[in-house]
Every structure is written in C-alpha cells, then in structure tokens.
Design an enzyme around this catalytic site. Structure first.
Site, PDB file in Angstrom:
ATOM      1  N   HIS A 134       0.832  -1.218   0.000  1.00 14.79           N
ATOM      2  CA  HIS A 134       0.000   0.000   0.000  1.00 14.79           C
ATOM      3  C   HIS A 134       0.865   1.266   0.000  1.00 14.79           C
ATOM      4  CE1 HIS A 134      -3.777  -2.211   0.708  1.00 14.79           C
ATOM      5  NE2 HIS A 134      -3.058  -2.972   1.501  1.00 14.79           N
ATOM      6  N   ASN A 158     -10.298  -3.127   1.631  1.00 12.86           N
ATOM      7  CA  ASN A 158      -9.903  -3.143   0.229  1.00 12.86           C
ATOM      8  C   ASN A 158     -11.134  -2.963  -0.645  1.00 12.86           C
ATOM      9  OD1 ASN A 158      -7.121  -3.700   0.729  1.00 12.86           O
ATOM     10  ND2 ASN A 158      -7.551  -5.883   0.914  1.00 12.86           N
ATOM     11  N   HIS A 173      -4.731   1.173  11.567  1.00 12.31           N
ATOM     12  CA  HIS A 173      -4.494  -0.067  12.312  1.00 12.31           C
ATOM     13  C   HIS A 173      -5.849  -0.715  12.596  1.00 12.31           C
ATOM     14  CE1 HIS A 173      -3.191  -3.037  15.030  1.00 12.31           C
ATOM     15  NE2 HIS A 173      -3.050  -2.317  16.128  1.00 12.31           N
TER      16      HIS A 173
END
Length: 698
Positions: A90, A163, A354
């Site tokens: 990413h 995603n 996170h």
C-alpha cells in the site's frame, strides 16, 4: 444539544452541533500546525533570520566551504533526512478528508457512540492505495485497491481498514509475508514493478490454492477500477458489533459508491499508465476541488451469534464472502469526501491505520488473518514513523482527550506535567484512572474459548473453490471474457511451463471451459479434470448490475475553427447541466471562432491529452492550419475510443470522420439528426459508459 429520544435511539439534531464540535476540533487540531509562508521572512529552524540562501559560506569567493555555515548544515541535513521508509504494501496512496453521516441508529446492535444518533456526523480521513507497487509506480496497474478510513469519534479513533475486494488471498496471517514476497518484484532482478504477472506470484497461487477465489476477483474488472470514486470498499474481515447488554452480532462492512462500480479495460489501463501515471489520484483531487464531492453508502451484513454455523462456508474465513442474497446488506450511513489534504506528506504519508484501533461496541473475531494483522500494523508504524509517538502526529491524533502514563520516546511532542508516570499510584490519586465498561470503558467481548494449543486449520476452511465458482457463475459474458483475457495475459507472462500447467489444472475446479481456453492461450496441455457442475450464482457480484449516471464523466470535444456555434452550444449546455465535465480539444490552446462568430476556448490539445483520459468523445471537426494532421488526430481519437467500447457523438460537421474511421453506426454511436434529440440520446449513451455488444462489429 436539541434532540429527543425515539425508543432506544436519538433523532437527528436540528443543529448538528455534535458534528460541528467534533469537526471543528479536528480542523483546529490540524490548522494549529498549518503554516503559510507567503509574505514571511526566511529563518532557520531555530528562528534566526537568513541573510543569504543562494551562497554557502566560503574562504574567499573561490575558496573551500566552511563548516561554520550553520544554515547550510541545517538545510542539507534536513534534506538528507526528509524521506521515511515507504510502506511495504500500500505504498502508493492518495487521501482526502470528509464526514460520515449515520442514517439509522444502531444502538440495538452496538454501543459505539458514533453509531447511536440518527443523522450524527463524524469527521473521517480516507486513504486509497495500490497494494503491490512502490510509491513511484502507476495508478492503473491490475491490483487490489486499499480503502482505509479513520473515524475521529468522541470515544477515540476507529480505523476501518479494507480493500475494494471483499476477500483475500490467504486464510492465516502467518502466510502474509510469503504472499507479499511472491507478488512483489522478484528479488534476483527487481522485476516487474507493480504487477502480478510473473513466475513467483503464480507459483504461490498454484501451491496455495486457498487463493483461488481472490485470484478470480484479481483477474476481473474489479482490479482495474475507473477511479477511486467508482469502486466498492469492504472491511474484508468479520468483526463483532456488541451492544450495551453484551449481545453480539457478527458483521461485515461494505462501502457502496453512489456513482456505481465501473472499471477500465485492460488496454486502456496500460495506456493510461503511460499517459498519466497519476490518473486516479488526479481524478480524486480534481473532483473534490471542483465540488463534485465523493459519496459512498455504508452497508452492514449482520449474523446473530447463534447463526454462526448455519452456512455452507465458515463466516470467519477471509477467503469467503457472505452472498448478499443470503445475508442482505443494510444501508446505515453515507460517507462524503469534501476536502483535499493540505500537505501530502504530513497527512497522506504520515497517517497510520491499524485494524486494532476500535472503540467500545466494535470488537474482533477469531478470523486468523485478522488476528495476525492486529500485530503487524502497529509493528510497521513503529519503524515507518520513528517510534511510539506517531499517535501525536496531527493527522493521527484523536479528537477526544487522551491520557495515560506512556512517556518519552522519539519525537515526543506532549509535555506531561507531574512526577507520576505509573499505575497504580497514590501521589496523583491514581490518575489517569480507568473507566468501567458500564461507563464507557472498552471491554472485550466475553467469548468462551476452549481447545488445545495447536498449529492447525479448521476443516471448515478447507473449501477453496465453491465461492470462486460462485463468482464465475455470477459474471456477465463480457466480464467472463475479460477474466479469461486477464488470465491469458498474466499466466502468459510466466516463464515456467510447469507453473502455467499447474494454474490451468487448478482452475479447472472453477470452470473447465475457462481453464481449457486459458491452456490454449498459454501453450500448455488442456486440463484433465472434470467440469464441476455447480450453478449457484450471486447476481450482486456482477458489475453489470451497477448504477449508471452521467454526472462527473468527462467528454472530449474534438473541434476546429468554423464550427456550428448553435449546434455545439446546445450540446455543451446539455452536458454541463447534467454534471458532465467538458474538455475542448483542438490543434492548439486558445480561442476558436465558429462560422457564426461563436467562440469556444480550447483547453487541451491532441498532444496534451489522450482519448484514454476521457469517458466519451463529441466529434465536431472544423478547420485547422495543418488540416491533414488535425484530421489524422481526430481519426486516431475515434478509433481508440471505439476500441474501448466508449460512446461517441458526432455533430453534423463531424459525420465525415465517422465514415473515415473504424467506427460505424451501432451501439453507443450517436449521430446528429437535426431533430433536437441528439443531446438526450448522447447523454443516455454517456451514462451507459461502455457498449460491450459493439464487438459484433469488429
């Protein structure tokens, strides 16, 4: 706050104060660190005014540079340390600010406060990304797109890290390093960049067949989205929503774009990579700058705890989705992106997501891929952002107060008062003190777990092909053809004939006809396995079922002088009234004069743009200084757009170009007829975006 109760929920506030307070707090938090250098005097980082920023201090005009030039040392040293390690995956990302508005109170399912009040708004920050490529790669590679959102809630930051594809390659996080090593450029030559079309990736697929379902998505049009505004987002993992009574539901999160889900075609994606490597990030930036704010709806799929084992798949398996026909998606809110970042490095590059950043009312499950990620993200951020105080970077700071006994470390910005930095204590009356779960403290869901400590995988994770077949069966004929072509390209790039054969033999478990066609294209033996006759499908998986609107699409007008001002003016007005962006493309920049004295400003030339950068063309034609080149450029634009199945409109003066090009009357080719219906028909064609049946004319 003016609100009234409605059962267990709270109705939308008439003033929206909660959002204003929260948003203003975030804006103030960021603006505190924003510096505008315009009109200021240059200083060093210590505040000393600089008298000369062009010459270093020397012993004589041709003498050696002297070390006592503290300005030179500071400037060079800062420059030498300006780069931080890029993300392992990413790395190439782009971001924006916005807000999330809750449609529907979710108090029945969760105690999370930002999901409690009808109409409540919460500031957010979103970062889109490619997975495989380095920071300097291209936007339009065939790849998964990251879709990570940080909610700045009154209870702390909540990160929904996902995603644009709802499943993943692997079931257990212990295999994540292997996956990334396999899909990244091969270590012996660092080739290819930002691509999965090479030996090591497909060798991994063949020897780790749990990846079958994800690979079907990767080979589909979902892996080459038109832009960030027109792709789905998924939380991927199964989480828990937990209410005030401790009752839990399993949940999956979905983001649905209001403009629909649309993709590029592969030839177009490759050419865009060369024409504009920043195509998707530029689109996001310009859309927000022009006021075309980006919108998604948040949907949830929920399963009660007592229904966990009622399906023919394991709901904790990250390589599986929950078919929407079985577990419907409930729309509960809307996300709007309405502000670009001020500084890409300070915000986009330094933001730290996170999946372990949750708030009370949202908790984890025993998804083994999720469990490993809870460690990995935090560990990575400690390296990238210079130590444990990355949460003090403005973009990462919570909008609610935060207090604890964690001190020191690299880049500490807070100055904590007092002599006490431990718990329990009496010198500070045991503060900062904890908060009970009943009063809003985070408490993990009290799941009963028992079993032997063992390295093994549940038998319920053993089915690797049923949902890959489900995906294939759900595709329209053009989508299936694109999947086959993607396999042909990707596997055709594999040098090892053995790996190519393994892939063909593996995907016969999805569809024998598909695998046989691929075998012919990549030069291996036809698969020997039998056709699996499973016809289950999920219509929701096909992009053919998406939304089709003309808003924010881009039309290129190919035009020269001497055009019909009345005709062109009417078409341009109709397009802009429907929110279509217009690029006027001509021989050179500047003003063109029509035959009736009408004027139009050319903002792009045939050299500064390209047909792949537009969703449609309007062919007007006209006169040019170099008429032969002008005509040749228009024909090239038409042929390229026709090949990519895009709609093309022809003015009366543009009709000769239709006859000279490869295009012909048929789906998506709109010609002027003089009856006033052209603009309406052209807008309908633009909204449709692709005309797949056009291939019958090729």
């Amino acid at each position: 706050m003016n609100s009234k109760s409605k059962g267990d929920c709270v109705e939308k506030s008439s003033t929206g104060n909660q959002f204003n307070d929260s948003e203003n707090r975030k804006l103030a938090q960021l603006s505190e660190f924003v510096v505008n250098n315009k009109g200021t005097k240059m200083t060093t980082n210590q505040g000393v005014k600089v008298s000369d920023d062009e010459q270093s201090l020397k012993a004589g005009v041709r003498g050696p540079t002297l070390l006592e030039d503290f300005h030179l040392r500071e400037k060079i040293t800062h420059f030498d340390h300006e780069r931080i390690p890029e993300r392992v995956v990413h790395a190439r990302g782009y971001a924006a600010h916005g807000e999330f508005e809750l449609y529907k109170c979710m108090k029945k399912y969760t105690s999370a406060k930002f999901l409690q009040e009808d109409g409540k708004k919460t500031p957010i920050f979103i970062r889109y990304s490619n997975v495989v490529g380095s920071k300097g790669s291209v936007d339009t590679a065939r790849d998964v797109r990251g879709f990570a959102i940080k909610f700045y809630t009154e209870e702390g930051n909540y990160d929904l890290v996902g995603n644009n594809i709802p499943v993943f390659f692997i079931q257990d996080a212990v295999k994540f390093p292997d996956l990334v090593h396999a899909i990244k450029p091969e270590p012996h030559n660092e080739i290819p960049q930002a691509a999965s079309a090479h030996d090591t990736f497909w060798d991994f697929v063949a020897t780790n067949q749990e990846s079958a379902h994800m690979v079907m998505w990767l080979m589909s049009d979902r892996a080459i989205p038109t832009n960030f505004r027109k792709m789905d987002g998924f939380g991927v993992h199964t989480f828990r929503l937990v209410n005030d009574d401790g009752i839990a539901h399993f949940v999956k999160f979905h983001w649905k774009p209001l403009l629909g889900v649309h993709s590029l075609v592969w030839d177009e994606a490759q050419k865009i990579a060369g024409k504009d490597a920043d195509f998707q990030r530029r689109d996001l930036w310009e859309s927000i700058e022009h006021g075309n704010f980006v919108e998604y709806e948040l949907g949830v799929q929920m399963i009660p705890e007592d229904k966990e084992f009622m399906f023919n798949f394991d709901i904790l398996d990250a390589t599986k989705l929950w078919p929407e026909e079985i577990v419907p998606v409930q729309k509960i809110g809307k996300l709007t992106l309405n502000r670009n970042v001020t500084n890409v490095f300070a915000e986009t590059e330094q933001v730290a997501f996170h999946p372990g950043n949750v708030v009370p009312g949202i908790d984890f499950t025993n998804d083994p891929l999720l469990q490993g990620r809870l460690f990995s993200y935090l560990d990575t951020q400690l390296l990238r952002l210079g130590g444990p105080n990355f949460t003090e970077i403005p973009i990462n700071r919570a909008v609610c107060p935060f207090h604890n006994n964690q001190r020191d470390g690299f880049s500490r910005q807070r100055i904590d008062e007092g002599q006490v930095s431990y718990h329990n204590n009496s010198l500070a009356n045991n503060t900062p003190s904890t908060t009970s779960v009943e009063k809003g403290g985070f408490g993990h869901y009290a799941e009963k777990v028992e079993g032997r400590v063992i390295k093994a995988r549940s038998d319920s994770f053993a089915d690797h092909f049923s949902q890959a077949r489900l995906f294939w069966n759900s595709m329209s004929p053009p989508e299936k053809q694109h999947i086959i072509e993607a396999f042909n390209f990707e596997v055709g790039k594999v040098n090892s004939r053995n790996v190519r054969q393994q892939i063909v033999d593996m995907f016969v478990n999805v569809d024998k006809g598909m695998a046989t066609t691929i075998a012919e294209a990549v030069g291996v033996n036809p698969p020997t396995g039998e056709q699996v006759n499973v016809s289950a499908s999920s219509p929701a998986l096909s992009m053919e079922k998406t939304v089709y609107v003309p808003q924010t699409l881009k039309v290129g007008i190919l035009i020269g002088s001497g055009f019909d001002g009345v005709e062109v003016r009417e078409v341009v007005r109709s397009l802009r009234n429907q929110g279509v962006t217009v690029d006027v493309i001509g021989e050179r920049l500047g003003t063109l004069i029509g035959k009736d004295g009408a004027k139009i400003i050319v903002n792009q030339t045939f050299e500064t743009t390209a047909p792949v950068l537009h969703d449609s063309l309007y062919v007007v034609g006209g006169n040019a200084d170099n008429q032969m080149k002008f005509n040749r450029d228009i024909i090239y634009y038409i042929n390229e757009s026709f090949m990519h199945y895009k709609p093309i409109g022809f003015a009366m003066s543009g009709m000769p170009y239709l006859r000279q090009s490869n295009a012909m009357v048929g789906p998506g080719i709109i010609t002027a007829s003089g009856n006033g219906e052209f603009s309406k028909a052209f807008l309908e064609a633009i909204a449709k975006q692709r005309f797949w049946k056009r291939n019958i004319y090729n």
